[in-house]
Design a protein around this motif. Structure first.
Motif, short mmCIF file in Angstrom:
data_model
loop_
_atom_site.label_atom_id
_atom_site.label_comp_id
_atom_site.label_asym_id
_atom_site.label_seq_id
_atom_site.Cartn_x
_atom_site.Cartn_y
_atom_site.Cartn_z
N LEU A 126 0.81 -1.22 0.00
CA LEU A 126 0.00 0.00 0.00
C LEU A 126 0.85 1.28 0.00
N LYS A 127 0.34 2.29 -0.69
CA LYS A 127 1.01 3.59 -0.74
C LYS A 127 1.19 4.14 0.67
N GLY A 128 2.38 4.64 0.97
CA GLY A 128 2.68 5.19 2.29
C GLY A 128 3.30 4.19 3.23
N MET A 129 3.19 2.89 2.94
CA MET A 129 3.78 1.87 3.79
C MET A 129 5.25 1.67 3.42
N GLN A 130 6.03 1.23 4.41
CA GLN A 130 7.42 0.92 4.15
C GLN A 130 7.79 -0.40 4.79
N TYR A 131 8.65 -1.15 4.11
CA TYR A 131 9.07 -2.46 4.60
C TYR A 131 10.56 -2.66 4.35
N GLU A 132 11.15 -3.48 5.20
CA GLU A 132 12.56 -3.81 5.07
C GLU A 132 12.75 -4.91 4.04
N ILE A 133 13.88 -4.86 3.36
CA ILE A 133 14.25 -5.92 2.42
C ILE A 133 14.96 -7.02 3.21
N TRP A 261 15.87 4.92 -6.83
CA TRP A 261 16.93 5.18 -7.79
C TRP A 261 17.86 4.01 -7.97
N ARG A 262 17.96 3.16 -6.95
CA ARG A 262 18.85 2.00 -7.04
C ARG A 262 18.33 0.97 -8.04
N LYS A 263 19.22 0.35 -8.79
CA LYS A 263 18.84 -0.76 -9.65
C LYS A 263 18.52 -1.99 -8.81
N LYS A 264 19.21 -2.13 -7.69
CA LYS A 264 19.03 -3.28 -6.81
C LYS A 264 18.62 -2.80 -5.43
N LEU A 265 17.49 -3.28 -4.92
CA LEU A 265 17.09 -2.93 -3.56
C LEU A 265 18.07 -3.56 -2.57
N LYS A 266 18.44 -2.80 -1.57
CA LYS A 266 19.49 -3.21 -0.66
C LYS A 266 18.94 -3.97 0.55
N GLN A 267 19.50 -5.12 0.82
CA GLN A 267 19.08 -5.92 1.97
C GLN A 267 19.27 -5.13 3.27
N GLY A 268 18.25 -5.18 4.14
CA GLY A 268 18.31 -4.47 5.41
C GLY A 268 17.81 -3.04 5.37
N LEU A 270 14.98 -0.03 4.49
CA LEU A 270 13.54 0.19 4.40
C LEU A 270 13.21 0.96 3.14
N TYR A 271 12.11 0.56 2.46
CA TYR A 271 11.66 1.27 1.27
C TYR A 271 10.19 1.63 1.41
N ARG A 272 9.91 2.92 1.31
CA ARG A 272 8.54 3.41 1.41
C ARG A 272 7.96 3.56 0.00
N ARG A 273 6.72 3.11 -0.15
CA ARG A 273 6.04 3.32 -1.42
C ARG A 273 5.45 4.72 -1.43
#
Length: 275
Positions: A126-133, A261-268, A270-273
């Motif tokens: 969902l938009k506004g949520m963020q989760y760790e890789i 901007w990253r090509k690869k999401l980084k483990q550890g 958080l990325y917010r939509r």
């Protein structure tokens, strides 16, 4: 699987999750049977809204008794006529034909002639949520095979909402499992949704909750639509969403996300939509 006049077991095979085992899909190709003179003729029917590559090979013990078409690319709703021909003398019971007794059967989703179009995806929540890789490309735990190398594990918890990362059509839904375990023996127990895209790729949303699908096979989906509820099913040690995009032959492909901007999401991380 109920077929016309016979029970014929055919499994559609695809590599999933860690790519360590072959998972047989209950929603599979259909077979129709016709008896002509001294042989049983079987047609294979692709009921999926995505092409399927079918590879057949013979059993050494049967020699040249059985005739079959070794390779076919079956388009959506297409029928492969006389895919398998079995002499009646080799069939013990025409009402109970087990295909694996006569040939080796393997099929995978997608056309090898398709090419990814570079579309950017949105994060699958969902938009506004963020989760760790939890695990990214080439992750040491289970992202080493061709089918899983470009998979991403997002740390969604049981009950969190999963959204579509791209427009597409739902062509497979599994939501009947309540089981999980930390070994590959549970790989078939993962609930999942598969969505095909216009460029021939398809997205896998894996480890959903029991009865956690919010969509049905055949639904047309827009990016950002709610499609499922995250769970903890299949081969996993923690709740999460396993997300991977495949092209033909279950080969995972790298993708880019909007707003990242990253090509690869980084483990550890958080990325917010945001979109």
């Amino acid at each position: 699987m109920k077929l016309q006049g016979a029970k014929v077991k055919i499994c559609l095979i695809a590599l999933c999750v860690a790519g360590m085992l072959q998972a047989s899909f209950a929603q599979s190709l259909k077979a129709s049977k016709t008896i002509k003179q001294d042989s049983v003729y079987l047609d294979f029917i692709n009921l999926f809204s995505i092409p399927v590559e079918v590879n057949l090979s013979g059993k050494d013990s049967l020699g040249s008794e059985v005739r079959f078409k070794p390779y076919t690319l079956l388009h959506a709703n297409e029928t492969l006529k006389e895919a398998l021909v079995i002499p009646l003398k080799s069939v013990k019971d025409t009402a109970q034909i087990q295909i694996e007794d006569y040939i080796n059967f393997k099929a995978t989703f997608g056309s090898p002639f398709s090419k990814e179009d570079g579309t950017r995806y949105i994060l699958p929540y969902l938009k506004g949520m963020q989760y760790e890789i939890m695990q990214s490309y080439g992750g040491a735990f289970s992202h080493k095979s061709t089918s899983s190398y470009y998979a991403i594990d997002f740390s969604l918890q049981v009950g969190d909402t999963v959204t579509a990362a791209r427009d597409g059509v739902v062509f497979f839904v599994k939501e009947d499992s309540k089981e999980h375990c930390p070994t590959p023996k549970c790989i078939d127990k993962a609930n999942k949704i598969l969505i095909s895209h216009k460029d021939g790729t398809y997205a896998n949303y894996v480890h959903l909750d029991y009865e956690g699908a919010l969509v049905n096979v055949g639904d047309t989906i827009k990016a950002g639509d709610m499609i499922g509820i995250s769970g903890m099913t299949g081969f996993t040690t923690k709740p999460h969403l396993h997300f991977v995009v495949h092209k033909a032959r279950s080969v995972s492909v790298p993708i880019r996300f909007k707003g990242v901007w990253r090509k690869k999401l980084k483990q550890g991380k958080l990325y917010r939509r945001k979109r």
